[in-house]
Motif scaffolding. Sequence first.
Motif, PDB file in Angstrom:
ATOM      1  N   VAL A   7      -2.916 -71.235  18.269  1.00 20.10           N
ATOM      2  CA  VAL A   7      -2.522 -72.432  19.019  1.00 20.10           C
ATOM      3  C   VAL A   7      -1.273 -73.066  18.402  1.00 20.10           C
ATOM      4  CG1 VAL A   7      -3.227 -74.709  19.806  1.00 20.10           C
ATOM      5  CG2 VAL A   7      -4.901 -72.860  19.709  1.00 20.10           C
ATOM      6  N   ILE A  21      -8.606 -70.286  29.606  1.00 21.08           N
ATOM      7  CA  ILE A  21      -8.806 -69.343  28.511  1.00 21.08           C
ATOM      8  C   ILE A  21     -10.222 -68.790  28.604  1.00 21.08           C
ATOM      9  CG2 ILE A  21      -7.162 -70.520  27.012  1.00 21.08           C
ATOM     10  CD1 ILE A  21      -9.593 -71.703  25.524  1.00 21.08           C
ATOM     11  N   GLY A  76       0.704 -72.396  21.599  1.00 19.24           N
ATOM     12  CA  GLY A  76      -0.240 -71.477  22.214  1.00 19.24           C
ATOM     13  C   GLY A  76      -0.696 -71.937  23.583  1.00 19.24           C
ATOM     14  N   THR A 126      -7.622 -70.799  16.080  1.00 16.65           N
ATOM     15  CA  THR A 126      -6.895 -71.869  15.401  1.00 16.65           C
ATOM     16  C   THR A 126      -7.498 -72.134  14.034  1.00 16.65           C
ATOM     17  OG1 THR A 126      -6.148 -74.175  15.551  1.00 16.65           O
ATOM     18  CG2 THR A 126      -8.319 -73.680  16.446  1.00 16.65           C
ATOM     19  N   TYR A 160     -12.673 -69.628  22.559  1.00 22.06           N
ATOM     20  CA  TYR A 160     -11.978 -70.499  21.615  1.00 22.06           C
ATOM     21  C   TYR A 160     -12.688 -70.375  20.276  1.00 22.06           C
ATOM     22  CZ  TYR A 160     -10.121 -74.902  19.669  1.00 22.06           C
ATOM     23  OH  TYR A 160      -9.517 -75.851  18.893  1.00 22.06           O
ATOM     24  N   LEU A 162      -8.293 -67.993  22.149  1.00 19.42           N
ATOM     25  CA  LEU A 162      -7.550 -68.887  21.260  1.00 19.42           C
ATOM     26  C   LEU A 162      -8.171 -68.850  19.869  1.00 19.42           C
ATOM     27  CD1 LEU A 162      -6.759 -72.137  23.287  1.00 19.42           C
ATOM     28  CD2 LEU A 162      -5.249 -70.230  22.765  1.00 19.42           C
TER      29      LEU A 162
END
Length: 528
Positions: free
Chosen positions: A89, A136, A97, A119, A139, A117
């Motif tokens: 990200v 998305i 991102g 992070t 995560y 994603l």
Amino acid sequence: MRIETGNQSDELLFVDEDVAKPSSIDETLDPWKLLIVDDESDIHRVTCMVLGDFSFMGRSLEFHHAYSDVEARQMLEQHSDISLILLDVVMEQDDSGLKLVEHIRNVLKNRFVRIILRTGQPGLVPLKKVIVDYDINDYKEKSELTDQKLYATLVASLREYDHLVTIEENRKKIELNKMGLEKIIQASNSIFELSSLRNFAQGVLLQFESLSGVDVHSIYTKVDGFSAIQERSDFKILAGTGYYTDHLEEPVDEILKEEDLNRIRDAVSQQTNQYGSDYFVCQVQNNVGQTHVLYVHGNNLSVKGVDRELIEVFNTNISVAFENLHLTQEIEHTQHEIIYTLGEVTEARSYETGFHVKRVGEFSRIMARRYGLDIKQANLLKVAAALHDVGKVGIPDAILNKPGALTETEFDVMKEHAMLGHKILGKSKREMLKTASVIAHQHHEHFDGSGYPQELKGDEIDIFARIVAVSDVFDALSSDRIYRPAWNDERIYGYFREHRGSKFDPDIVDTFFDALPELLEIRALFSD
């Protein structure tokens, strides 16, 4: 192992775990293209190291690397067939991102690539906001991505990507085939709109008979046919014309003569269509392991020349269509199972049987059809009704499971479950959950306006909620509860007669009594 990058908050954790052994790689298959987008070179190195021997469906990974938003955009322009993106990200900017996600979905119009994603700074990109606002697929915090979790995430994402691509490729195949002959286009258009497997099979059968070039309505022609699906080693009839109209759901080996059975066996074993002087057999085998057979026979049924070519082209369309229909139904069945499971979990909190939601759904479907709603509405109601009490997840156990009568204060708390259910489901844009939201909100409203939470009355109450109100009370009174035993049937019937027009819509009460024999069968079938 723990790999620390230049930024102390950017950490990838890979502990030693028992990861599933990778499947063997088929060198004839193209690898999955994985794009790693991260400004930390160590992240690229460790990811490649952990996934070096990864394979799925016989395909290995082909790694592509980008170290910035700009590089990633260039890479995506060069490789439109990237399957999966592991995306950082925070790179040049805190939201680099996220901007790339918007570029992929809105500018490139790429809805197929799966985006995960990753992070190391979750505080900058809150999970709830990102998962809702951006298209998305997962995560993850870098610190939680063990090798096993990364492996599982990739498998799930690639499987989803493969399903989407398969559906799209099949759609394109259908479109290409439909561009052939006018007769094929008309035939395809008339059946591809059908949704249920039985309706679809009936449409296919009628189109095949039409394409055979024989006037099936002629008094000189007698044609019988059926469409069947293979279940284990047997074929069961889905749709039929003529003689077979009265044999739906029956195994073909209990109906056909040995000569007819041998024709079908030959077609299936040789994976070819068979044509005779008075019959033809078309077999459809798709990539999900299903075989469908169409068998048509009768006098004056010699299929030759152009008619046979039309059937062959049409058969190609049907193979693709059956596969797409199967995949679509698999998705729908999965969604329905999730909804039923959630409903059952809710009921379990209040020590009520999970069969309650199943019975309420079936009762509602039956009464909806009796009332005059179409099949689609009735089936929608059947599933959505499972979540009518989902708001009870927010009610304290002490009130939900109190064995005695509730105090006025406790009952006020209990009544909040209708509003809570509406809030839980109401934000969804899906028809199923929007419908469930309305039912959860209104199923305790009374026809005379004395119910809760909005004191709606008459037609102000959604018809689905009016039906579920009767279904829910019927099942509740028929079952033992922690605060009382089940009522006998005559007492239940008297209760509905007494409250016809006050608590309950009088037309729905009448429908309830009309449908009572079917409702009692369902109650017995799913008894506690």
